[in-house]
Design a protein around this motif. Structure first.
Motif, PDB file in Angstrom:
ATOM      1  N   THR A   1      27.205  68.225 -56.060  1.00  7.24           N
ATOM      2  CA  THR A   1      26.348  68.235 -54.874  1.00  7.24           C
ATOM      3  C   THR A   1      25.726  66.861 -54.648  1.00  7.24           C
ATOM      4  O   THR A   1      25.624  66.388 -53.510  1.00  7.24           O
ATOM      5  CB  THR A   1      25.249  69.303 -55.018  1.00  7.24           C
ATOM      6  OG1 THR A   1      25.870  70.586 -55.201  1.00  7.24           O
ATOM      7  CG2 THR A   1      24.378  69.348 -53.778  1.00  7.24           C
TER       8      THR A   1
ATOM      9  N   ASP B   1      31.122  76.352 -47.956  1.00  4.67           N
ATOM     10  CA  ASP B   1      29.993  75.434 -48.107  1.00  4.67           C
ATOM     11  C   ASP B   1      28.771  76.244 -48.530  1.00  4.67           C
ATOM     12  O   ASP B   1      27.926  76.602 -47.721  1.00  4.67           O
ATOM     13  CB  ASP B   1      29.732  74.697 -46.792  1.00  4.67           C
ATOM     14  CG  ASP B   1      28.756  73.527 -46.961  1.00  4.67           C
ATOM     15  OD1 ASP B   1      28.179  73.383 -48.053  1.00  4.67           O
ATOM     16  OD2 ASP B   1      28.586  72.772 -45.991  1.00  4.67           O
TER      17      ASP B   1
ATOM     18  N   THR C   1      32.384  81.625 -48.739  1.00 15.73           N
ATOM     19  CA  THR C   1      32.001  80.475 -47.933  1.00 15.73           C
ATOM     20  C   THR C   1      32.626  79.213 -48.509  1.00 15.73           C
ATOM     21  O   THR C   1      32.815  79.113 -49.733  1.00 15.73           O
ATOM     22  CB  THR C   1      30.467  80.312 -47.875  1.00 15.73           C
ATOM     23  OG1 THR C   1      30.146  79.117 -47.156  1.00 15.73           O
ATOM     24  CG2 THR C   1      29.864  80.209 -49.275  1.00 15.73           C
TER      25      THR C   1
ATOM     26  N   GLU D   1      31.300  69.634 -51.198  1.00 17.57           N
ATOM     27  CA  GLU D   1      31.012  71.007 -50.793  1.00 17.57           C
ATOM     28  C   GLU D   1      31.444  71.966 -51.900  1.00 17.57           C
ATOM     29  O   GLU D   1      32.494  71.794 -52.520  1.00 17.57           O
ATOM     30  CB  GLU D   1      31.724  71.337 -49.486  1.00 17.57           C
ATOM     31  CG  GLU D   1      31.184  70.546 -48.300  1.00 17.57           C
ATOM     32  CD  GLU D   1      31.917  70.847 -47.008  1.00 17.57           C
ATOM     33  OE1 GLU D   1      32.971  71.518 -47.057  1.00 17.57           O
ATOM     34  OE2 GLU D   1      31.440  70.397 -45.944  1.00 17.57           O
TER      35      GLU D   1
ATOM     36  N   ASN E   1      21.586  81.971 -55.497  1.00 18.19           N
ATOM     37  CA  ASN E   1      22.470  81.021 -56.162  1.00 18.19           C
ATOM     38  C   ASN E   1      21.733  80.299 -57.283  1.00 18.19           C
ATOM     39  O   ASN E   1      20.632  79.790 -57.085  1.00 18.19           O
ATOM     40  CB  ASN E   1      23.012  79.986 -55.173  1.00 18.19           C
ATOM     41  CG  ASN E   1      23.962  79.008 -55.837  1.00 18.19           C
ATOM     42  OD1 ASN E   1      24.894  79.413 -56.533  1.00 18.19           O
ATOM     43  ND2 ASN E   1      23.731  77.718 -55.649  1.00 18.19           N
TER      44      ASN E   1
ATOM     45  N   GLU F   1      21.265  83.288 -50.806  1.00 18.42           N
ATOM     46  CA  GLU F   1      20.023  83.020 -51.515  1.00 18.42           C
ATOM     47  C   GLU F   1      20.118  83.039 -53.047  1.00 18.42           C
ATOM     48  O   GLU F   1      19.608  82.131 -53.694  1.00 18.42           O
ATOM     49  CB  GLU F   1      18.946  84.024 -51.058  1.00 18.42           C
ATOM     50  CG  GLU F   1      18.484  83.802 -49.634  1.00 18.42           C
ATOM     51  CD  GLU F   1      17.723  82.494 -49.459  1.00 18.42           C
ATOM     52  OE1 GLU F   1      17.175  81.990 -50.458  1.00 18.42           O
ATOM     53  OE2 GLU F   1      17.703  81.980 -48.335  1.00 18.42           O
TER      54      GLU F   1
ATOM     55  N   HIS G   1      25.968  75.741 -50.121  1.00 18.77           N
ATOM     56  CA  HIS G   1      24.588  75.305 -49.970  1.00 18.77           C
ATOM     57  C   HIS G   1      24.117  75.274 -48.519  1.00 18.77           C
ATOM     58  O   HIS G   1      22.929  75.088 -48.264  1.00 18.77           O
ATOM     59  CB  HIS G   1      24.407  73.934 -50.629  1.00 18.77           C
ATOM     60  CG  HIS G   1      24.637  73.984 -52.112  1.00 18.77           C
ATOM     61  ND1 HIS G   1      24.969  72.872 -52.854  1.00 18.77           N
ATOM     62  CD2 HIS G   1      24.609  75.020 -52.998  1.00 18.77           C
ATOM     63  CE1 HIS G   1      25.125  73.221 -54.122  1.00 18.77           C
ATOM     64  NE2 HIS G   1      24.919  74.511 -54.221  1.00 18.77           N
ATOM     65  N   ARG G   2      25.027  75.475 -47.588  1.00 19.70           N
ATOM     66  CA  ARG G   2      24.646  75.590 -46.182  1.00 19.70           C
ATOM     67  C   ARG G   2      24.923  76.997 -45.640  1.00 19.70           C
ATOM     68  O   ARG G   2      24.825  77.223 -44.438  1.00 19.70           O
ATOM     69  CB  ARG G   2      25.395  74.552 -45.330  1.00 19.70           C
ATOM     70  CG  ARG G   2      24.976  73.115 -45.605  1.00 19.70           C
ATOM     71  CD  ARG G   2      25.645  72.149 -44.631  1.00 19.70           C
ATOM     72  NE  ARG G   2      25.210  70.777 -44.848  1.00 19.70           N
ATOM     73  CZ  ARG G   2      25.824  69.912 -45.665  1.00 19.70           C
ATOM     74  NH1 ARG G   2      26.919  70.298 -46.326  1.00 19.70           N
ATOM     75  NH2 ARG G   2      25.365  68.682 -45.821  1.00 19.70           N
ATOM     76  N   SER G   3      25.246  77.907 -46.518  1.00 20.50           N
ATOM     77  CA  SER G   3      25.659  79.240 -46.089  1.00 20.50           C
ATOM     78  C   SER G   3      24.501  80.213 -45.932  1.00 20.50           C
ATOM     79  O   SER G   3      24.665  81.293 -45.353  1.00 20.50           O
ATOM     80  CB  SER G   3      26.647  79.827 -47.104  1.00 20.50           C
ATOM     81  OG  SER G   3      25.987  80.149 -48.327  1.00 20.50           O
ATOM     82  N   GLY G   4      23.361  79.880 -46.516  1.00 18.69           N
ATOM     83  CA  GLY G   4      22.240  80.808 -46.491  1.00 18.69           C
ATOM     84  C   GLY G   4      22.262  81.825 -47.607  1.00 18.69           C
ATOM     85  O   GLY G   4      21.390  82.700 -47.669  1.00 18.69           O
TER      86      GLY G   4
END
Length: 215
Positions: A197, A178, A176, A202, A187, A185, A180-183
């Protein structure tokens, strides 16, 4: 950023059994260091240790090895893992180019590479920790099916890394531009990641698996 020399760092590290200053003595015997048969996860370029400390706390059934070159950084990793009273982390001061000298076949089950130097000049690309030159090294000591988890804020490095891995016997499982907007979990944020961040940058992330050579 140039680090100021901390002359007290190496003596403090040498006093702790959590720091392995002569890692070549344990090639092929890392399970003896941890005194168990748990899988060993490796972080290359561990910074001040927030990432590996959190992982080790959350996963007591895994062993972790943190590698970086500078005592001035590693001494803070040591302090973090001592404060957390962790016994499943070991620290190795080492130039990563010599990584094949300290691990034997099938010793490592996962590799983390977080925000490594992008080496943007063409003549320096081979120094990238995701370059095929290093992937060849990793193949000498990782198990079939081992995953590499890689994070960066550098788009050119990320695109090149996707290509390196895809063309060198690794299957891309997820990526991805991005994170933190990818879903995604599981991380765990690093110190650099928090800083980037907060600046609105990104974070790019991938995980890739070493294909079974029998496939």
């Amino acid at each position: 950023m140039r680090l100021r020399k901390k002359w007290w760092a190496r003596p403090e590290m040498e006093e702790s059994p959590l720091v392995i200053t002569e890692p070549r003595e344990y090639t092929g015997r890392w399970k003896e260091i941890f005194n168990n048969d748990n899988e060993i996860y490796l972080e290359l370029g561990c910074g001040r240790g927030e990432f590996i400390t959190k992982n080790a706390i959350d996963n007591p059934d895994k062993n972790y090895i943190a590698i970086d070159l500078k005592d001035e950084v590693l001494v803070y990793v040591l302090r973090k893992i001592k404060e957390a009273e962790l016994d499943n982390v070991r620290i190795i001061p080492l130039e990563i180019a010599f990584i094949t000298e300290i691990f034997d076949k099938n010793e490592i089950s996962r590799i983390y590479i977080n925000f490594c130097n992008p080496w943007p000049k063409d003549r320096h690309n081979k120094r990238r920790l995701t370059h095929t030159r290093f992937l060849e090294k990793y193949k000498q000591f990782i198990k079939p099916g081992t995953e590499i988890w890689f994070k960066t804020d550098n788009r050119e490095l990320f695109d090149a890394s996707l290509e390196y891995l895809n063309n060198f016997g690794f299957e891309l499982l997820f990526y991805t531009y991005d994170l933190h907007r990818s879903g995604f979990e599981p991380n765990v944020m690093t110190e650099y990641e928090k800083k980037f961040t907060d600046l609105g940058m990104e974070i790019m992330f991938l995980k890739a698996k070493l294909k079974d050579s029998n496939n």
